[in-house]
Design an enzyme around this catalytic site. Structure first.
Site, mmCIF file in Angstrom:
data_model
loop_
_atom_site.group_PDB
_atom_site.id
_atom_site.type_symbol
_atom_site.label_atom_id
_atom_site.label_comp_id
_atom_site.label_asym_id
_atom_site.label_seq_id
_atom_site.Cartn_x
_atom_site.Cartn_y
_atom_site.Cartn_z
ATOM 1 N N SER A 11 0.845 -1.202 0.000
ATOM 2 C CA SER A 11 0.000 0.000 0.000
ATOM 3 C C SER A 11 0.874 1.243 0.000
ATOM 4 O O SER A 11 1.694 1.429 0.916
ATOM 5 C CB SER A 11 -0.890 0.016 1.242
ATOM 6 O OG SER A 11 -1.477 1.303 1.357
ATOM 7 N N HIS A 36 -1.310 -1.228 -4.190
ATOM 8 C CA HIS A 36 -2.584 -0.988 -3.504
ATOM 9 C C HIS A 36 -2.720 0.513 -3.198
ATOM 10 O O HIS A 36 -1.837 1.111 -2.576
ATOM 11 C CB HIS A 36 -2.591 -1.818 -2.218
ATOM 12 C CG HIS A 36 -3.868 -1.796 -1.441
ATOM 13 N ND1 HIS A 36 -4.943 -2.591 -1.745
ATOM 14 C CD2 HIS A 36 -4.227 -1.085 -0.340
ATOM 15 C CE1 HIS A 36 -5.914 -2.374 -0.881
ATOM 16 N NE2 HIS A 36 -5.510 -1.458 -0.010
ATOM 17 N N ASP A 38 -4.934 3.293 -1.304
ATOM 18 C CA ASP A 38 -5.945 3.494 -0.261
ATOM 19 C C ASP A 38 -6.578 4.869 -0.404
ATOM 20 O O ASP A 38 -5.994 5.887 -0.023
ATOM 21 C CB ASP A 38 -5.302 3.347 1.125
ATOM 22 C CG ASP A 38 -5.080 1.887 1.466
ATOM 23 O OD1 ASP A 38 -6.031 1.095 1.336
ATOM 24 O OD2 ASP A 38 -3.948 1.531 1.847
ATOM 25 N N HIS A 69 -8.551 0.629 -3.511
ATOM 26 C CA HIS A 69 -9.414 0.332 -2.364
ATOM 27 C C HIS A 69 -10.130 1.623 -1.980
ATOM 28 O O HIS A 69 -9.521 2.535 -1.418
ATOM 29 C CB HIS A 69 -8.521 -0.199 -1.219
ATOM 30 C CG HIS A 69 -9.240 -0.494 0.049
ATOM 31 N ND1 HIS A 69 -8.573 -0.744 1.235
ATOM 32 C CD2 HIS A 69 -10.564 -0.587 0.345
ATOM 33 C CE1 HIS A 69 -9.456 -0.967 2.192
ATOM 34 N NE2 HIS A 69 -10.669 -0.873 1.677
ATOM 35 N N MET A 71 -12.302 3.672 0.220
ATOM 36 C CA MET A 71 -12.916 3.828 1.546
ATOM 37 C C MET A 71 -13.651 5.164 1.517
ATOM 38 O O MET A 71 -13.263 6.138 2.168
ATOM 39 C CB MET A 71 -11.824 3.795 2.620
ATOM 40 C CG MET A 71 -11.284 2.388 2.840
ATOM 41 S SD MET A 71 -9.675 2.374 3.644
ATOM 42 C CE MET A 71 -8.637 2.630 2.217
ATOM 43 N N MET A 140 -11.030 -6.927 5.944
ATOM 44 C CA MET A 140 -10.193 -5.959 6.665
ATOM 45 C C MET A 140 -9.752 -6.556 7.996
ATOM 46 O O MET A 140 -10.577 -7.077 8.758
ATOM 47 C CB MET A 140 -10.978 -4.660 6.933
ATOM 48 C CG MET A 140 -11.282 -3.826 5.712
ATOM 49 S SD MET A 140 -9.827 -3.300 4.773
ATOM 50 C CE MET A 140 -8.904 -2.365 6.006
ATOM 51 N N PHE A 146 -6.431 4.228 8.674
ATOM 52 C CA PHE A 146 -5.045 4.603 8.936
ATOM 53 C C PHE A 146 -4.121 3.414 8.694
ATOM 54 O O PHE A 146 -4.518 2.268 8.939
ATOM 55 C CB PHE A 146 -4.869 5.055 10.397
ATOM 56 C CG PHE A 146 -5.749 6.229 10.741
ATOM 57 C CD1 PHE A 146 -5.348 7.526 10.425
ATOM 58 C CD2 PHE A 146 -6.984 6.035 11.331
ATOM 59 C CE1 PHE A 146 -6.188 8.599 10.708
ATOM 60 C CE2 PHE A 146 -7.826 7.103 11.618
ATOM 61 C CZ PHE A 146 -7.415 8.397 11.302
ATOM 62 N N GLY A 147 -2.917 3.732 8.255
ATOM 63 C CA GLY A 147 -1.880 2.714 8.196
ATOM 64 C C GLY A 147 -1.281 2.534 9.580
ATOM 65 O O GLY A 147 -1.549 3.324 10.494
ATOM 66 N N GLY A 148 -0.508 1.486 9.736
ATOM 67 C CA GLY A 148 0.267 1.304 10.958
ATOM 68 C C GLY A 148 -0.511 0.834 12.164
ATOM 69 O O GLY A 148 -0.026 0.933 13.294
ATOM 70 N N GLY A 180 -2.269 -4.273 9.094
ATOM 71 C CA GLY A 180 -1.391 -4.882 10.083
ATOM 72 C C GLY A 180 -0.706 -6.161 9.622
ATOM 73 O O GLY A 180 -0.323 -6.989 10.453
ATOM 74 N N SER A 201 2.898 -0.526 6.219
ATOM 75 C CA SER A 201 4.004 -0.263 7.139
ATOM 76 C C SER A 201 5.125 -1.280 7.019
ATOM 77 O O SER A 201 6.307 -0.916 7.015
ATOM 78 C CB SER A 201 3.515 -0.282 8.580
ATOM 79 O OG SER A 201 2.379 0.498 8.702
HETATM 80 C C1 DX5 Z 1 -6.315 0.764 6.123
HETATM 81 C C2 DX5 Z 1 -5.848 0.557 4.693
HETATM 82 C C3 DX5 Z 1 -4.705 -0.410 4.593
HETATM 83 C C4 DX5 Z 1 -3.533 -0.037 5.435
HETATM 84 C C5 DX5 Z 1 -2.363 -0.938 5.252
HETATM 85 O O1 DX5 Z 1 -7.293 1.707 6.148
HETATM 86 O O2 DX5 Z 1 -6.881 0.053 3.905
HETATM 87 O O3 DX5 Z 1 -4.361 -0.654 3.237
HETATM 88 O O4 DX5 Z 1 -3.149 1.263 5.232
HETATM 89 O O5 DX5 Z 1 -1.336 -0.434 6.028
HETATM 90 P P1 DX5 Z 1 -0.661 -1.255 7.217
HETATM 91 O O6 DX5 Z 1 -0.003 -2.423 6.567
HETATM 92 O O7 DX5 Z 1 0.293 -0.265 7.786
HETATM 93 O O8 DX5 Z 1 -1.739 -1.658 8.177
HETATM 94 ZN ZN ZN Z 2 -6.368 -0.835 1.842
#
Ligand code: DX5
Ligand code: ZN
Length: 225
Positions: A11, A36, A38, A69, A71, A140, A146-148, A180, A201
Protein backbone atom coordinates in the site's frame (compact mmCIF):
# COMPACT_ATOMS: atom_id res chain seq x y z
CA UNK A 1 -2.18 -22.71 -2.89
CA UNK A 2 1.53 -22.49 -3.75
CA UNK A 3 3.42 -19.69 -1.97
CA UNK A 4 4.48 -18.42 -5.41
CA UNK A 5 0.82 -17.79 -6.26
CA UNK A 6 0.31 -15.47 -3.30
CA UNK A 7 0.18 -11.84 -4.39
CA UNK A 8 1.92 -9.15 -2.37
CA UNK A 9 0.16 -5.79 -2.75
CA UNK A 10 2.09 -3.01 -0.98
CA UNK A 11 0.00 0.00 0.00
CA UNK A 12 1.44 3.34 -1.05
CA UNK A 13 -0.40 4.90 1.89
CA UNK A 14 2.82 4.30 3.81
CA UNK A 15 5.08 5.80 1.11
CA UNK A 16 6.51 9.32 1.10
CA UNK A 17 3.72 11.36 -0.55
CA UNK A 18 6.38 13.70 -1.92
CA UNK A 19 7.98 10.88 -3.88
CA UNK A 20 5.20 8.63 -5.12
CA UNK A 21 6.74 8.04 -8.55
CA UNK A 22 9.91 6.73 -6.94
CA UNK A 23 7.81 4.63 -4.54
CA UNK A 24 5.90 2.77 -7.26
CA UNK A 25 9.10 2.21 -9.21
CA UNK A 26 10.80 0.83 -6.10
CA UNK A 27 7.87 -1.50 -5.50
CA UNK A 28 7.93 -2.76 -9.06
CA UNK A 29 11.71 -3.30 -8.99
CA UNK A 30 11.38 -4.83 -5.53
CA UNK A 31 9.06 -7.62 -6.63
CA UNK A 32 5.57 -6.40 -5.72
CA UNK A 33 2.70 -8.07 -7.57
CA UNK A 34 0.12 -5.28 -7.33
CA UNK A 35 0.15 -1.68 -6.08
CA UNK A 36 -2.58 -0.99 -3.50
CA UNK A 37 -4.10 2.53 -3.45
CA UNK A 38 -5.94 3.49 -0.26
CA UNK A 39 -8.49 6.13 -1.19
CA UNK A 40 -10.11 7.82 1.84
CA UNK A 41 -12.69 10.59 1.82
CA UNK A 42 -12.75 11.93 5.39
CA UNK A 43 -16.37 10.74 5.74
CA UNK A 44 -16.54 6.98 5.43
CA UNK A 45 -13.24 6.91 7.29
CA UNK A 46 -11.78 9.71 9.41
CA UNK A 47 -8.84 10.33 7.10
CA UNK A 48 -8.31 11.89 3.70
CA UNK A 49 -5.77 10.66 1.17
CA UNK A 50 -5.90 11.05 -2.61
CA UNK A 51 -8.17 10.55 -5.61
CA UNK A 52 -8.13 9.37 -9.20
CA UNK A 53 -5.54 12.00 -10.30
CA UNK A 54 -2.94 10.18 -8.18
CA UNK A 55 -3.71 6.90 -9.94
CA UNK A 56 -3.51 8.61 -13.32
CA UNK A 57 -0.25 10.36 -12.47
CA UNK A 58 1.44 7.09 -11.52
CA UNK A 59 0.00 4.91 -14.27
CA UNK A 60 2.74 5.59 -16.81
CA UNK A 61 5.49 4.92 -14.25
CA UNK A 62 4.52 1.38 -13.34
CA UNK A 63 3.35 -1.71 -15.23
CA UNK A 64 1.91 -3.56 -12.24
CA UNK A 65 -1.84 -3.92 -11.70
CA UNK A 66 -3.27 -1.00 -9.73
CA UNK A 67 -5.57 -2.21 -6.96
CA UNK A 68 -7.78 0.64 -5.79
CA UNK A 69 -9.41 0.33 -2.36
CA UNK A 70 -12.19 2.91 -2.07
CA UNK A 71 -12.92 3.83 1.55
CA UNK A 72 -15.42 6.43 0.46
CA UNK A 73 -19.14 7.09 0.62
CA UNK A 74 -21.12 6.82 -2.62
CA UNK A 75 -18.26 5.20 -4.55
CA UNK A 76 -20.53 4.95 -7.61
CA UNK A 77 -19.86 8.64 -8.25
CA UNK A 78 -16.14 8.12 -8.75
CA UNK A 79 -15.80 4.61 -10.19
CA UNK A 80 -15.66 5.89 -13.82
CA UNK A 81 -12.86 8.30 -12.88
CA UNK A 82 -10.75 5.58 -11.26
CA UNK A 83 -11.27 3.27 -14.22
CA UNK A 84 -10.26 6.02 -16.64
CA UNK A 85 -7.22 6.76 -14.46
CA UNK A 86 -5.93 3.22 -14.97
CA UNK A 87 -7.22 1.16 -12.05
CA UNK A 88 -7.19 -2.58 -12.74
CA UNK A 89 -9.29 -3.55 -9.75
CA UNK A 90 -11.70 -1.45 -7.75
CA UNK A 91 -12.85 -2.49 -4.29
CA UNK A 92 -15.79 -0.88 -2.52
CA UNK A 93 -17.04 -1.34 1.03
CA UNK A 94 -20.24 -3.21 1.84
CA UNK A 95 -20.93 -0.58 4.51
CA UNK A 96 -20.81 2.27 1.96
CA UNK A 97 -23.16 0.69 -0.58
CA UNK A 98 -26.86 0.15 0.16
CA UNK A 99 -27.19 -1.11 -3.42
CA UNK A 100 -23.99 -3.11 -3.47
CA UNK A 101 -24.90 -5.37 -6.36
CA UNK A 102 -25.58 -2.37 -8.59
CA UNK A 103 -22.12 -1.00 -7.77
CA UNK A 104 -20.57 -4.41 -8.48
CA UNK A 105 -22.18 -4.33 -11.92
CA UNK A 106 -20.93 -0.80 -12.48
CA UNK A 107 -17.33 -1.78 -11.73
CA UNK A 108 -17.66 -4.70 -14.12
CA UNK A 109 -19.06 -2.42 -16.83
CA UNK A 110 -16.10 -0.05 -16.61
CA UNK A 111 -13.82 -3.03 -17.25
CA UNK A 112 -12.16 -3.45 -13.86
CA UNK A 113 -11.82 -6.45 -11.58
CA UNK A 114 -14.48 -6.24 -8.90
CA UNK A 115 -13.66 -6.24 -5.21
CA UNK A 116 -15.81 -5.92 -2.11
CA UNK A 117 -14.39 -5.13 1.34
CA UNK A 118 -15.79 -5.96 4.77
CA UNK A 119 -15.06 -3.95 7.91
CA UNK A 120 -14.07 -6.09 10.88
CA UNK A 121 -17.58 -6.27 12.35
CA UNK A 122 -19.38 -6.89 9.04
CA UNK A 123 -20.54 -10.48 8.65
CA UNK A 124 -19.54 -12.59 5.68
CA UNK A 125 -23.23 -13.18 5.09
CA UNK A 126 -23.47 -9.68 3.63
CA UNK A 127 -21.71 -10.87 0.46
CA UNK A 128 -22.88 -14.47 0.43
CA UNK A 129 -25.34 -14.10 -2.46
CA UNK A 130 -23.25 -11.86 -4.70
CA UNK A 131 -19.92 -13.63 -4.20
CA UNK A 132 -20.09 -15.38 -7.60
CA UNK A 133 -19.99 -11.97 -9.31
CA UNK A 134 -16.85 -10.78 -7.51
CA UNK A 135 -13.17 -11.23 -8.33
CA UNK A 136 -11.84 -10.18 -4.94
CA UNK A 137 -13.11 -10.36 -1.38
CA UNK A 138 -11.24 -8.09 1.02
CA UNK A 139 -11.41 -8.99 4.70
CA UNK A 140 -10.19 -5.96 6.67
CA UNK A 141 -7.92 -6.95 9.51
CA UNK A 142 -7.92 -3.43 11.05
CA UNK A 143 -10.58 -0.73 11.14
CA UNK A 144 -9.98 1.16 7.90
CA UNK A 145 -8.70 4.70 8.01
CA UNK A 146 -5.04 4.60 8.94
CA UNK A 147 -1.88 2.71 8.20
CA UNK A 148 0.27 1.30 10.96
CA UNK A 149 -2.49 -0.17 13.13
CA UNK A 150 -2.20 -3.44 15.01
CA UNK A 151 -3.57 -6.55 13.29
CA UNK A 152 -6.83 -7.71 14.87
CA UNK A 153 -6.39 -11.34 15.90
CA UNK A 154 -10.18 -11.49 16.14
CA UNK A 155 -10.21 -11.61 12.35
CA UNK A 156 -8.37 -14.94 12.08
CA UNK A 157 -11.55 -17.06 12.21
CA UNK A 158 -13.20 -14.69 9.74
CA UNK A 159 -10.36 -15.19 7.25
CA UNK A 160 -10.74 -18.95 7.59
CA UNK A 161 -14.51 -18.76 7.18
CA UNK A 162 -14.18 -16.45 4.17
CA UNK A 163 -11.81 -18.93 2.53
CA UNK A 164 -14.26 -21.78 3.15
CA UNK A 165 -17.20 -19.76 1.80
CA UNK A 166 -15.25 -18.85 -1.34
CA UNK A 167 -14.27 -22.47 -1.85
CA UNK A 168 -17.87 -23.54 -1.58
CA UNK A 169 -19.62 -20.80 -3.53
CA UNK A 170 -17.16 -19.06 -5.86
CA UNK A 171 -13.68 -20.61 -5.99
CA UNK A 172 -12.47 -18.09 -8.60
CA UNK A 173 -12.65 -15.25 -6.04
CA UNK A 174 -9.32 -14.15 -4.54
CA UNK A 175 -9.27 -13.61 -0.79
CA UNK A 176 -7.42 -10.44 0.19
CA UNK A 177 -6.43 -9.30 3.67
CA UNK A 178 -5.49 -5.74 4.59
CA UNK A 179 -4.28 -4.12 7.77
CA UNK A 180 -1.39 -4.88 10.08
CA UNK A 181 0.06 -7.55 7.78
CA UNK A 182 3.72 -8.33 8.47
CA UNK A 183 6.16 -11.23 8.26
CA UNK A 184 4.90 -12.19 11.75
CA UNK A 185 1.38 -13.05 10.62
CA UNK A 186 1.67 -13.52 6.84
CA UNK A 187 2.26 -17.25 7.01
CA UNK A 188 -0.67 -17.90 9.29
CA UNK A 189 -2.96 -15.85 7.04
CA UNK A 190 -1.87 -17.77 3.95
CA UNK A 191 -2.41 -21.05 5.79
CA UNK A 192 -5.92 -19.89 6.60
CA UNK A 193 -6.56 -19.18 2.91
CA UNK A 194 -5.52 -15.56 2.22
CA UNK A 195 -4.24 -15.13 -1.34
CA UNK A 196 -3.52 -11.40 -1.60
CA UNK A 197 -1.59 -9.70 1.20
CA UNK A 198 -1.82 -5.91 1.42
CA UNK A 199 0.99 -4.39 3.46
CA UNK A 200 1.87 -0.75 4.05
CA UNK A 201 4.00 -0.26 7.14
CA UNK A 202 5.84 -3.55 6.98
CA UNK A 203 7.01 -2.81 3.43
CA UNK A 204 7.80 0.88 3.78
CA UNK A 205 9.29 0.72 7.28
CA UNK A 206 11.75 -1.96 6.20
CA UNK A 207 15.23 -0.69 5.25
CA UNK A 208 14.01 -0.73 1.62
CA UNK A 209 10.64 -1.69 0.10
CA UNK A 210 12.41 -4.56 -1.65
CA UNK A 211 13.56 -5.96 1.69
CA UNK A 212 10.08 -5.55 3.10
CA UNK A 213 8.56 -7.50 0.21
CA UNK A 214 11.27 -10.15 0.43
CA UNK A 215 10.63 -10.61 4.17
CA UNK A 216 6.93 -11.21 3.49
CA UNK A 217 7.72 -13.73 0.76
CA UNK A 218 10.24 -15.49 2.94
CA UNK A 219 7.68 -15.72 5.73
CA UNK A 220 5.17 -17.49 3.49
CA UNK A 221 7.65 -19.81 1.80
CA UNK A 222 9.87 -20.87 4.71
CA UNK A 223 9.24 -24.20 6.33
CA UNK A 224 7.92 -24.40 9.84
CA UNK A 225 10.53 -25.09 12.51
C1 DX5 B 1 -6.31 0.76 6.12
C2 DX5 B 1 -5.85 0.56 4.69
C3 DX5 B 1 -4.71 -0.41 4.59
C4 DX5 B 1 -3.53 -0.04 5.44
C5 DX5 B 1 -2.36 -0.94 5.25
O1 DX5 B 1 -7.29 1.71 6.15
O2 DX5 B 1 -6.88 0.05 3.90
O3 DX5 B 1 -4.36 -0.65 3.24
O4 DX5 B 1 -3.15 1.26 5.23
O5 DX5 B 1 -1.34 -0.43 6.03
P1 DX5 B 1 -0.66 -1.25 7.22
O6 DX5 B 1 0.00 -2.42 6.57
O7 DX5 B 1 0.29 -0.26 7.79
O8 DX5 B 1 -1.74 -1.66 8.18
ZN1 ZN C 1 -6.37 -0.84 1.84
Amino acid sequence: MQASEIRIAPSILSADFGAMREAVRALQDGGADWIHFDVMDGHFVPNLTFGAPMVAALRSHCDLPFDVHLMIEQPERLIPDFAAAGANSITVHVEACPHLHRVVQQIREVGCRVGVALNPHTPLDSVRYILPELDLLLVMTVNPGFGGQAFLDLMLPKVAEAAALIQRVAPHVLLQVDGGISPDNARQLVELGAQVLVAGSSVFHAPTPQEGIRALRLAITSHKA
